[in-house]
Design a protein around this motif. Structure first.
Motif, PDB file in Angstrom:
ATOM      1  N   SER A 298       1.472  29.054   8.682  1.00 22.65           N
ATOM      2  CA  SER A 298       1.100  27.560   8.361  1.00 22.65           C
ATOM      3  C   SER A 298      -0.199  27.883   7.347  1.00 22.65           C
ATOM      4  CB  SER A 298       0.834  27.004   9.404  1.00 22.65           C
ATOM      5  OG  SER A 298       0.374  25.701   9.034  1.00 22.65           O
ATOM      6  N   ALA A 299      -1.136  28.732   7.535  1.00 27.94           N
ATOM      7  CA  ALA A 299      -2.310  28.832   6.818  1.00 27.94           C
ATOM      8  C   ALA A 299      -1.914  29.425   5.420  1.00 27.94           C
ATOM      9  CB  ALA A 299      -3.335  29.724   7.732  1.00 27.94           C
ATOM     10  N   GLN A 300      -1.120  30.414   5.430  1.00 29.93           N
ATOM     11  CA  GLN A 300      -0.473  30.954   4.204  1.00 29.93           C
ATOM     12  C   GLN A 300      -0.074  30.064   3.202  1.00 29.93           C
ATOM     13  OE1 GLN A 300       1.794  34.274   5.391  1.00 29.93           O
ATOM     14  NE2 GLN A 300       0.025  35.425   5.504  1.00 29.93           N
ATOM     15  N   THR A 301       0.915  29.210   3.783  1.00 29.91           N
ATOM     16  CA  THR A 301       1.728  28.036   3.160  1.00 29.91           C
ATOM     17  C   THR A 301       0.645  26.920   2.618  1.00 29.91           C
ATOM     18  OG1 THR A 301       3.637  28.411   4.345  1.00 29.91           O
ATOM     19  CG2 THR A 301       3.329  26.120   3.145  1.00 29.91           C
ATOM     20  N   GLU A 302      -0.234  26.657   3.540  1.00 29.40           N
ATOM     21  CA  GLU A 302      -1.423  25.424   2.976  1.00 29.40           C
ATOM     22  C   GLU A 302      -1.974  26.080   2.014  1.00 29.40           C
ATOM     23  OE1 GLU A 302      -3.711  22.204   3.159  1.00 29.40           O
ATOM     24  OE2 GLU A 302      -1.667  22.404   3.671  1.00 29.40           O
ATOM     25  N   ARG A 303      -2.636  27.472   2.164  1.00 29.68           N
ATOM     26  CA  ARG A 303      -3.412  27.987   1.241  1.00 29.68           C
ATOM     27  C   ARG A 303      -2.674  27.871  -0.388  1.00 29.68           C
ATOM     28  NH1 ARG A 303      -3.992  34.407   1.667  1.00 29.68           N
ATOM     29  NH2 ARG A 303      -1.953  33.912   0.721  1.00 29.68           N
ATOM     30  N   ASP A 304      -1.471  28.424  -0.209  1.00 30.17           N
ATOM     31  CA  ASP A 304      -0.886  28.340  -1.547  1.00 30.17           C
ATOM     32  C   ASP A 304      -0.679  27.133  -2.149  1.00 30.17           C
ATOM     33  OD1 ASP A 304      -0.476  31.034  -1.245  1.00 30.17           O
ATOM     34  OD2 ASP A 304       1.502  30.945  -0.305  1.00 30.17           O
ATOM     35  N   ALA A 597     -11.420  16.945  -3.415  1.00 30.82           N
ATOM     36  CA  ALA A 597     -10.355  16.912  -2.377  1.00 30.82           C
ATOM     37  C   ALA A 597      -9.511  18.173  -2.279  1.00 30.82           C
ATOM     38  CB  ALA A 597      -9.702  15.756  -2.455  1.00 30.82           C
ATOM     39  N   ALA A 598      -9.131  18.607  -3.449  1.00 29.45           N
ATOM     40  CA  ALA A 598      -8.236  19.757  -3.641  1.00 29.45           C
ATOM     41  C   ALA A 598      -9.199  21.087  -3.096  1.00 29.45           C
ATOM     42  CB  ALA A 598      -7.863  20.103  -4.856  1.00 29.45           C
ATOM     43  N   ARG A 599     -10.628  20.993  -3.681  1.00 30.83           N
ATOM     44  CA  ARG A 599     -11.344  22.088  -3.222  1.00 30.83           C
ATOM     45  C   ARG A 599     -11.575  22.292  -1.758  1.00 30.83           C
ATOM     46  NH1 ARG A 599     -14.108  20.682  -7.955  1.00 30.83           N
ATOM     47  NH2 ARG A 599     -15.372  19.476  -6.762  1.00 30.83           N
ATOM     48  N   ASP A 600     -11.654  20.873  -1.145  1.00 26.35           N
ATOM     49  CA  ASP A 600     -11.847  20.751   0.263  1.00 26.35           C
ATOM     50  C   ASP A 600     -10.523  21.489   1.053  1.00 26.35           C
ATOM     51  OD1 ASP A 600     -14.442  19.763  -0.303  1.00 26.35           O
ATOM     52  OD2 ASP A 600     -14.078  17.745   0.386  1.00 26.35           O
ATOM     53  N   ARG A 601      -9.651  21.029   0.529  1.00 20.17           N
ATOM     54  CA  ARG A 601      -8.137  21.398   1.214  1.00 20.17           C
ATOM     55  C   ARG A 601      -8.130  22.877   1.015  1.00 20.17           C
ATOM     56  NH1 ARG A 601      -2.218  19.520  -0.793  1.00 20.17           N
ATOM     57  NH2 ARG A 601      -0.939  20.767   0.863  1.00 20.17           N
ATOM     58  N   LEU A 602      -8.570  23.602   0.014  1.00 22.04           N
ATOM     59  CA  LEU A 602      -8.536  24.880  -0.299  1.00 22.04           C
ATOM     60  C   LEU A 602      -9.167  25.730   0.796  1.00 22.04           C
ATOM     61  CD1 LEU A 602      -7.302  27.496  -1.764  1.00 22.04           C
ATOM     62  CD2 LEU A 602      -8.785  27.266  -3.669  1.00 22.04           C
TER      63      LEU A 602
END
Length: 866
Positions: A298-304, A597-602
């Motif tokens: 899940s983390a790999q998917t979320e990171r991508d 927001a994108a940076r926070d998510r990454l």
């Protein structure tokens, strides 16, 4: 006017002349049986006074006898100017004449005009008030034309005797004022007091409703803007609360605590029951391995995904930043151009103001020249006035000259009269002689008449003297002396030798008056406010500056036009650039929020990856397989040795809750930031529409419209109150308006009903009801006898009013008392005698026995012409 004799010929049954003569003053009575000709007499008199000699309508045709012929009526009348004979013939050879003493004084249309002046100009005149035709004893009887003529006659009579009340509140002016008030009210309101469609009142009310609706719309828009501001504030507060580092740390601590608790529960379960612990441990190991594997995946998917979103938002931000920089530069350039254009505009406006001053100076020069010329001409006119003013007041005026000429004419007339009446001497010389006779020493010419007023001495050459002595009846010369004395005194009073000198002096004075008047008119035209005003105006005209270089008007105007156009274009470009910059600033803020927001998510995705350590998916899969094997072995042992296990489900629930809280917080942060960006854009757009300013302007217009509506409300209320007041005043003035006729009628009315009174109606100027014994009785419910008695008394009162107003008209009554009983007829006879002292009353009646006791002068209708 009084009637003295009436002659009919070819009128109905009278085919031969018949005459009613010797009609006297006061009361005259013709009491004869039916079909004796009384009504014919009445109709003939009415036709003579009110039917033109050229008429041939049904009333004239009704006068013709059955045998045919042209009706002829002759009436002798007496007026303050003497006796006149009026004659009319209708249909064949129509004719109208008026004679006085056998002399024709008017005929045809001139005779009609003479009759109209005698009787009054209306169709019926005063006689329409006091003549009663047989069968029409009521006050409202007769045709519509006769009723209208009677109403006009009554109105004229009432106005003539009550002119002061009429002028104030009592009659036509009151009606006109009330009609005008109602007309103005009808322009604004309906008859029921509602706003009239299309009227100013309705228009003002509609305008108020329109502005109130517009105000409500703008207020709703403004309220929506305020709501957006409040919503943004709340969302920012919520974001600050959720994204607060302390809150984030608390959530993480809670998650860690839940995990630790879960592990403690596992150890406790292992301690309580070894087998269960092993099973639990194995299951936990499996679960942990699966969780780690799932979390890693899940983390790999979320990171991508976060990396892709971060790249997109970063690129979008860079693009918007570049656009914002470009727009900022354009705005700075536009502002610089605007400042340059405004500087050029100020320079052009200064040149235009200087050109206006130069133009005013040039026009002032022309005005100075004009005023200088007018001042000179005005001073010249004043000098003429001063020069001729004394002459205009010296010498006799034209009235004095006319008086002298009248006295001179009187002297000449006296001399001519004296000479015409005096003894005259005419000498006729023999052939060859031209002199030889002298009168008082003066030679007499041949054939000339010489008057001798006071005697004289004739000297005859060769013969001697002849002394002439007038007798006692000789012509008196006092008139000549008086005329001479009056003329001499008048000339002496003016210090003039003769009439010719007086006329010459008057001509000099008149010429001086004319010259002075012309000069005064010229001075008034040149200097209406005086010469000092012209000098003040001359002093106020500015002079041109000597060192001011002249400007070209066309070039200056072109320069100003170009500068204004450039300034307007620059201002428009600056405003457009500013608007574009503001829009891009909002977009840039939104892009920054999205990038953050994108940076926070990454960062979160990378942190989640970092939590997995260096394990790979394969390693974790192997670990999970080993754990599954251990779980299988432990479950086998647990199946054999299972005892009660600890509450692992509760620990799992707590861990799940902490995990869900962390996930929900992250989701809420990701949701709030785009919403806040959207609200920022919406608020920027709403602020650019100037909703608050438009709402304030609408409220100002609404206040003005409500004031206008209030004025119309007040005007309608005033008009309604005025109409009510005028109506009340007209009712209150009615008694004063009818006071004259009521005063005349009161003693007559009291002959029948002591203390009785009549009330009157304004519309018909006739009695409305009878008040007696405290009771008010409308006339239409009274008996026929009472109605005819009141009608006759009212006519007698009108006749007395006409007589006092100088319009004496005879009262003609043709069977006016038909329904009156014996008791009241005696009192009616008393009323007739009472009024007959000042009036001429002629009564026609077929009731010979009843009218025998009336008294008065008895008339007879006799054959033959008067």
């Amino acid at each position: 006017m009084k009637l003295r004799a009436i002659t009919l010929n070819n009128v109905r049954r009278f085919t031969a002349p018949v005459t009613l003569a010797n009609i006297g003053d006061g009361l005259n009575v013709l009491s004869e049986p039916n079909e004796h000709g009384k009504s014919t007499l009445f109709d003939a008199i009415h036709a003579l006074f009110f039917k033109a000699y050229g008429a041939n309508d049904k009333e004239i045709k009704a006068l013709k006898p059955h045998a045919g012929g042209a009706p002829e009526v002759t009436v002798e009348v007496e007026t303050p100017d003497g006796r006149f004979v009026i004659f009319k013939r209708w249909t064949s050879k129509a004719q109208a004449t008026v004679h006085k003493g056998g002399t024709l004084i008017a005929q045809a249309d001139a005779a009609e005009d003479w009759i109209a002046k005698l009787t009054g100009t209306s169709a019926g005149g005063p006689s329409g008030l006091v003549w009663v035709r047989q069968g029409l004893t009521g006050l409202t009887d007769g045709s519509k034309g006769e009723q209208a003529a009677a109403l006009e006659a009554r109105r004229d009579l009432m106005s003539s005797v009550s002119d002061e009340v009429e002028a104030m509140t009592g009659g036509r002016r009151m009606d006109a004022a009330l009609a005008r008030c109602k007309a103005e009210l009808a322009q604004l309101a309906t008859a029921t007091g509602q706003k009239k469609a299309g009227g100013a009142w309705r228009t003002a009310a509609d305008r108020v409703d329109e502005l109130r609706s517009q105000q409500a719309d703008l207020a709703a828009t403004a309220q929506a803007l305020h709501t957006a501001l409040n919503d943004r504030q709340q969302k920012r507060r919520a974001l600050a609360e959720v994204a607060d580092p302390a809150a984030m740390a608390a959530r993480k601590d809670r998650l860690d605590a839940a995990t630790a608790a879960h592990r403690v529960a596992e150890r406790h379960a292992e301690q309580v029951e070894g087998a269960a612990r092993k099973v639990t441990a194995a299951r936990l190991a499996v679960t942990a391995a699966r969780t780690r594997l799932d979390a890693l995946r899940s983390a790999q998917t979320e990171r991508d995904a976060a990396a892709d979103w971060a790249a997109q938002t970063s690129a979008a931000k860079a693009e918007v930043s570049a656009q914002f920089a470009t727009a900022q530069a354009a705005s700075v350039a536009a502002q610089a151009k605007l400042e340059a254009a405004e500087g050029a505009l100020k320079t052009a406006q200064a040149d235009q103001a200087r050109l206006d001053r130069q133009t005013a100076a040039r026009e002032g020069a022309l005005r100075r020249t004009e005023l200088t010329t007018r001042i000179a001409e005005a001073e010249a006119a004043r000098a003429v006035i001063e020069t001729h003013a004394a002459a205009a007041k010296t010498g006799p005026d034209m009235a004095a000259v006319q008086r002298l000429e009248q006295l001179s004419t009187a002297l000449a007339t006296a001399l001519a009269t004296r000479d015409a009446l005096a003894t005259q001497v005419i000498v006729t010389y023999a052939a060859g002689r031209k002199d030889g006779v002298q009168l008082d020493g003066a030679a007499l010419d041949d054939g000339v008449a010489y008057p001798i007023t006071r005697g004289g001495v004739l000297n005859i050459a060769g013969l001697g003297q002849v002394e002439i002595r007038p007798g006692a009846g000789a012509q008196d010369t006092d008139a000549v002396q008086q005329a001479q004395r009056a003329l001499t005194q008048a000339l002496a009073a003016l210090d003039l030798p003769d009439v010719a000198a007086a006329r010459a002096a008057a001509d000099i004075r008149a010429q001086a008056v004319t010259v002075t008047g012309e000069a005064r008119a010229r001075l008034e035209a040149l200097a209406p406010g005086g010469i000092d005003k012209l000098r003040e105006a001359l002093a106020q005209i500015p002079a041109a500056a000597a060192d001011d270089a002249p400007l070209d008007p066309a070039a200056t105007a072109a320069q100003l036009t170009a500068a204004e156009s450039s300034a307007a274009a620059a201002q428009s470009a600056s405003r457009t650039a500013a608007e574009a910059l503001a829009s891009l600033r909002a977009h840039l803020a939104g892009a920054e929020v999205a990038a953050q927001a994108a940076r926070d998510r990454l960062n979160r995705a990378q942190a989640s990856m970092a939590a997995s350590g260096e394990d790979t998916a394969d390693t974790l899969a192997q670990i999970m397989a080993a754990a599954m094997a251990e779980l299988t072995a432990a479950e086998a042992v647990h199946a054999a040795q299972s005892t009660d296990a600890p509450d692992l489900a509760g620990a799992e629930a707590a861990l799940a809750r902490a995990t869900s809280i962390e996930a929900a917080a992250s989701a809420e942060i990701a949701l709030l930031r785009p919403q806040i960006a959207t609200l920022d854009e919406r608020i920027a757009i709403g602020a650019g529409d100037a909703v608050e300013e438009r709402l304030a302007e609408c409220e100002q217009q609404l206040t003005a419209a409500e004031q206008t509506l209030a004025r119309y409300d007040h005007e309608v209320a005033v008009l309604q109150r005025l109409a009510a007041a005028l109506t009340e005043a007209r009712v209150a003035a009615r008694e004063r308006y009818f006071a004259p006729v009521a005063a005349e009628l009161k003693p007559l009315l009291h002959l029948l009903w002591p203390q009785a009174e009549l009330t009157w109606t304004q519309d018909t100027l006739l009695p409305e009801s009878l008040i007696r014994d405290g009771q008010t009785e409308p006339l239409d419910i009274l008996s026929g006898g009472t109605q005819e008695q009141i009608a006759l008394l009212v006519r007698l009162a009108f006749a007395r009013m006409l007589e006092r107003g100088g319009q004496h008209a005879p009262v003609l009554l043709d069977d006016a008392l038909v329904y009156t009983d014996d008791d009241r007829i005696e009192r009616m006879f008393d009323a007739l005698h009472r009024q007959a002292g000042d009036l001429q009353i002629i009564v026609f009646s077929c009731r010979q026995r009843a009218f025998r006791d009336l008294g008065g002068h008895r008339l007879q209708l006799l054959p033959g012409a008067a």
